[in-house]
Design a protein around this motif. Structure first.
Motif, mmCIF file in Angstrom:
data_model
loop_
_atom_site.group_PDB
_atom_site.id
_atom_site.type_symbol
_atom_site.label_atom_id
_atom_site.label_comp_id
_atom_site.label_asym_id
_atom_site.label_seq_id
_atom_site.Cartn_x
_atom_site.Cartn_y
_atom_site.Cartn_z
ATOM 1 N N PRO A 440 -9.349 -8.819 0.191
ATOM 2 C CA PRO A 440 -9.936 -7.723 1.137
ATOM 3 C C PRO A 440 -11.046 -6.717 0.659
ATOM 4 O O PRO A 440 -10.723 -6.335 -0.303
ATOM 5 C CB PRO A 440 -8.735 -7.047 1.482
ATOM 6 N N TYR A 441 -12.066 -6.831 1.139
ATOM 7 C CA TYR A 441 -13.112 -6.220 0.303
ATOM 8 C C TYR A 441 -13.126 -4.843 0.188
ATOM 9 O O TYR A 441 -13.645 -4.420 -1.024
ATOM 10 C CB TYR A 441 -14.616 -6.436 1.515
ATOM 11 N N TRP A 442 -12.227 -4.097 0.719
ATOM 12 C CA TRP A 442 -11.999 -2.840 0.397
ATOM 13 C C TRP A 442 -11.160 -2.766 -0.636
ATOM 14 O O TRP A 442 -10.940 -1.332 -1.279
ATOM 15 C CB TRP A 442 -11.389 -1.827 1.674
ATOM 16 N N LEU A 443 -10.252 -3.446 -1.104
ATOM 17 C CA LEU A 443 -9.765 -3.617 -2.143
ATOM 18 C C LEU A 443 -10.201 -4.284 -3.517
ATOM 19 O O LEU A 443 -9.634 -4.372 -4.682
ATOM 20 C CB LEU A 443 -8.483 -4.502 -2.140
ATOM 21 N N GLU A 444 -11.636 -4.473 -3.528
ATOM 22 C CA GLU A 444 -12.212 -5.239 -4.568
ATOM 23 C C GLU A 444 -12.476 -4.358 -5.976
ATOM 24 O O GLU A 444 -12.510 -4.598 -7.011
ATOM 25 C CB GLU A 444 -13.536 -5.755 -4.129
ATOM 26 N N LYS A 445 -12.660 -3.142 -5.429
ATOM 27 C CA LYS A 445 -13.083 -2.333 -6.866
ATOM 28 C C LYS A 445 -11.945 -1.019 -6.871
ATOM 29 O O LYS A 445 -11.244 -1.001 -5.575
ATOM 30 C CB LYS A 445 -14.134 -1.319 -6.428
ATOM 31 N N GLN A 446 -11.848 -0.475 -7.820
ATOM 32 C CA GLN A 446 -10.798 0.821 -7.820
ATOM 33 C C GLN A 446 -11.018 2.022 -6.843
ATOM 34 O O GLN A 446 -12.270 2.322 -6.824
ATOM 35 C CB GLN A 446 -10.910 1.307 -9.444
ATOM 36 N N MET A 447 -10.249 2.279 -6.183
ATOM 37 C CA MET A 447 -10.309 3.332 -5.319
ATOM 38 C C MET A 447 -10.259 4.652 -5.878
ATOM 39 O O MET A 447 -9.599 5.004 -6.815
ATOM 40 C CB MET A 447 -9.216 3.034 -4.302
ATOM 41 N N ASP A 448 -10.672 5.516 -5.000
ATOM 42 C CA ASP A 448 -10.748 6.964 -5.307
ATOM 43 C C ASP A 448 -9.292 7.418 -4.632
ATOM 44 O O ASP A 448 -8.821 6.629 -3.896
ATOM 45 C CB ASP A 448 -11.766 7.753 -4.726
#
Length: 842
Positions: A440-448
């Motif tokens: 899922p695109y919103w999980l590709e990078k480390q979140m704040d």
């Protein structure tokens, strides 16, 4: 020293193809809508006629709120199907921070479930679904907290982007900006809706977006869909109102009936509702723009007349509608193709694109055209091959020819599609080695803490990723059309019948740990198992491990070489380097050409498609100075939590109890009985076990009841305690709220572990929920705490002696803290279930 075990395995042949060298690195640091596969939809003549009528409507409305379930499904169904507006719902979050009534998923996993539930709801009520990058970090009590945690400007930018792409004539918000909203996220959504009304039309606001294919957009009005919930009534007679309880003869349902089906998709929240029939008024307060008088879109042209040089398309569509044959819908294909060609000449790019897609969709439905592509497996692997069966059938007298398919540079001609004759072919395609895995695109990078980090501007707002698709090129009545169909895996279940699931793209290699948390009790060793799995035979022989690195110099005690199919585990020993701490262990596998650091996790429920996402290979190593009393624990599961796993790691023997197990004689073997979260909400049979549980306590047992709710969603229908108290809606949401010890000498704060303020450090999301109120004098109130600016709450932990034993109600969120590896949560929980009849301390 702790042991770390590395297991090697493969899901493909145990055949050596080539040898590569890889390294595994462990790093330990201190703790700091068309997306998924669905069965192909076919349409009845009445549904096609409904879609034809929508061709003449060029109006749009966007509804904005904070969470899945905040939307007014009855209003959305009315706007999309009665007014025929293009209707969307922008949920700022994906509902990640709520509770889960159907399983033990929390956080981003719960957000994935609720995303799919929203998409299921939208397929029923006809609206479109959008999201911002805001993360649902749990209940909060102020607008300022919500906006600051989310990053106000970041989320405002997201909402502006959605407005500029969707171009709504009107925006409707669900909540007011004040405390009547009932939740900081709710009121924050209203603030953002007001701000975006002006910002979306201002070229000075987020000008970088204007280089990404959007233009400024000014909605005509902002309305608040007022409500009458419980004791809060925000409706008044001077507000604009409209009846949304109308019966739609073409669909065979009223909008109250459609809304019930839509809202009942929120199963993880227990929001199944009955159908409503008859007139129902919705009320609207005007926040910005002119107040509507007769219609929500008063003064806004929603017909083809708003488009320059459209050459009387309204009349053409009316003619197609008037001549539509419910018996032979395909007779409308030729005039629809001519309409398609005329709309291609329209100058308004936005509406031209929308209406061309609608017309093509109707042509597909009228002709009975059915095209699909079914993969031989639910999983495709980067750089590996996959068989895909493509098929097409024209079930009408319409002229359909020159059919061809294309995927990853693979092309095949299906030719002319004769009436009711199947055409198909099996393609063997090479999955590009650089294709993105299905993350899922919103999980590709480390979140704040309060938002996801999304790099690609074009993805913001979308419900999910675009799937791997086959493109069908087909000529219908002389006009070429392109149909993109997602690749799906199709299987047949003897009970459920034909099942479609989304295709998941896997990496060549996955790495992970066996547990999310490894518990080191008193700095003693514990086995840690790391798994490595090859997803393709071309990766089947990484048979040389050169180095393992850990921050605390853990040593390798066992090492073996071999293929993935038969290699024995590798065992390492390690331990945490700080007492009562939580550290992260990171696993990375490095081959000659690639690095791998993720593994797939699958979420499966019958009401939504199978969900696959990839989690970083990270585990928590928690060292806890822990003493326990007792060994045998009986656990009655509730709505789903991971507390039993934590108890196992703490050294307890845990037995899961069902209704037949709750007899007086059987319960005697347990030192403590624990009921899972919402157990009394989901198990009505607990009401018949009250006497047995109370007798167990009288005889000297410990009964710990974790939180339950007492609302219309999940009322407590059973007696749960020896003395009365009320389960409230109160909670302490500030995870760092000061905790006051009201009875510092009480055994639960001293035996067998001495509890201090430090045991409440590192808690996540919140302190307590659904605290006790109206508490009988037989209970002792152990702790008090509060959110900023509020009164102290003393109902998060109450205890009563009863006979020889004790009863405990805990609103403290152990179901979040134990899976998060919070040391103090383990220590306090051990004290709560410590049976004073037992002298031996472990």
């Amino acid at each position: 020293m702790r042991k770390i075990i590395l297991c090697l395995g493969t899901i493909t042949e145990k055949k050596k193809v080539h040898q590569s060298i890889f390294f595994l690195f462990f790093f330990i640091t201190f703790n700091q809508n068309k997306i998924w596969a669905q069965p192909p939809k076919t349409y009845t003549s009445s549904e096609i006629l409904q879609q034809l009528k929508k061709l003449n409507v060029l109006g749009s409305v966007l509804y904005i709120a904070a969470h899945p379930d905040d939307e007014n499904t009855r209003l959305l169904a009315y706007l999309a199907n009665e007014k025929l507006y293009r209707t969307g719902y922008l949920s700022l979050t994906r509902g990640d921070g709520g509770q889960n009534l159907i399983g033990d998923e929390q956080g981003i996993e719960l957000g994935l479930i609720r995303t799919q539930e929203l998409l299921s709801a939208r397929r029923i009520d006809g609206a479109e679904q959008y999201f911002s990058s805001a993360y649902d970090f749990g209940f909060c009590k102020s607008t300022d907290e919500a906006l600051s945690t989310w990053d106000h400007e970041k989320i405002l930018s997201d909402v502006v982007w959605v407005i500029r792409k969707f171009k709504p004539d009107a925006i409707i918000t669900r909540f007011p900006e004040d405390s009547r909203a009932g939740h900081g996220h709710h009121s924050a959504s209203a603030v953002l809706a007001r701000e975006v009304f002006d910002a979306a039309g201002d070229a000075a606001k987020f000008p970088e977006q204007l280089k990404q294919g959007v233009s400024i957009w000014q909605p005509k009005r902002l309305l608040w869909n007022t409500f009458n919930f419980g004791t809060t009534n925000t409706q008044s007679d001077d507000q604009f109102k409209t009846d949304v309880g109308i019966y739609n003869h073409l669909l065979g349902k009223s909008y109250g009936e459609i809304a019930a089906l839509s809202r009942s998709q929120h199963k993880s929240q227990g929001f199944g509702v009955p159908a409503q029939r008859g007139n129902v008024l919705e009320y609207f307060a005007t926040i910005k723009g002119e107040k509507p008088v007769k219609d929500l879109l008063d003064g806004i042209n929603t017909s083809w007349a708003k488009i320059e040089n459209q050459n009387n398309l309204q009349t053409t569509v009316d003619s197609i509608i008037n001549n539509f044959s419910a018996t032979y819908p395909y007779k409308s294909v030729v005039p629809l193709v001519r309409l398609y060609q005329r709309v291609q000449q329209v100058n308004d790019i936005f509406w031209k694109d929308k209406k061309l897609k609608e017309i093509q969709h109707i042509i597909e439905a009228c002709s009975g055209l059915f095209v699909e592509d079914a993969a031989s497996s639910q999983y495709a692997v980067q750089g590996d091959s996959l068989k895909i069966i493509v098929s097409a059938i024209n079930r009408s007298d319409a002229m359909v020819d020159n059919a061809s398919v294309s995927i990853f540079a693979n092309n095949y001609q299906l030719g002319t599609l004769l009436n009711n004759k199947n055409a198909g072919h099996t393609l063997t395609v090479l999955i590009p080695p650089d294709i993105k895995i299905t993350q899922p695109y919103w999980l590709e990078k480390q979140m704040d803490k309060g938002s996801f980090n999304i790099v690609d501007q074009q993805l913001i707002g979308k419900a999910g990723n675009d799937p791997v698709s086959v493109e069908f090129s087909i000529d219908i009545e002389g006009q070429q059309f392109y149909f993109k169909k997602p690749v799906q895996y199709k299987s047949t279940d003897p009970v459920k019948g034909e099942i479609y699931q989304p295709l998941t793209v896997l990496p060549k290699l996955e790495v992970n740990f066996s547990n999310e948390v490894f518990l080191s009790v008193n700095n003693t060793p514990v086995d840690i198992i790391a798994n490595l799995k090859a997803n393709t035979k071309y990766t089947s022989s990484y048979n040389s491990i050169k180095k393992i690195i850990t921050a605390n110099d853990a040593s390798i005690t066992n090492k073996r070489k071999g293929d993935f199919g038969n290699a024995a585990p590798l065992v390492f020993t390690a331990k945490a380097n700080k007492k009562n701490s939580t550290q992260l262990i990171k696993l990375i596998a490095v081959t000659n050409t690639d690095s791998f650091y993720r593994y797939k996790k699958t979420i499966q429920y019958d009401h939504i498609p199978s969900i696959v996402y990839f989690h970083d290979a990270i585990a928590k190593l928690s060292d806890v100075d822990l003493k326990t009393v007792g060994h045998n624990i009986g656990y009655i599961s509730g709505a789903g939590d991971k507390v039993p796993d934590a108890l196992h790691q703490m050294g307890y023997n845990v037995v899961m109890l069902k209704q037949p197990d709750l007899t007086v004689d059987n319960l005697k073997q347990f030192d403590a009985i624990i009921t899972g979260i919402r157990a009394y909400n989901v198990h009505e049979w607990l009401s018949t076990s009250y006497d047995e549980l109370m007798q167990y306590v009288k005889d000297g047992g410990v009964l710990l009841t974790q939180y339950n709710t007492n609302s219309s969603i999940g009322p407590v229908k059973a007696k749960i305690a020896p003395y009365p108290f009320t389960i409230s809606r109160s909670r302490v949401t500030h995870e760092e709220a000061a905790v006051n010890f009201l009875l510092p000498d009480h055994p639960v704060l001293n035996h067998p572990n001495k509890i201090s303020e430090k045991d409440f450090e590192g808690w996540i999301q919140e302190r307590s929920i659904y605290n006790a109120e109206n508490i009988d004098s037989n209970y002792q109130r152990i702790l008090s705490m509060k959110d900023p600016g509020e009164k102290e709450q003393d109902g998060s932990l109450i205890i009563s002696n009863y006979g020889k034993g004790r009863f405990i109600y805990a609103g403290l969120v152990f179901f979040r803290e134990l899976p998060a590896g919070v040391p103090g949560a383990y220590r306090l929980f051990a004290n709560l279930i410590a049976n004073t009849r037992i002298n031996q301390i472990k």
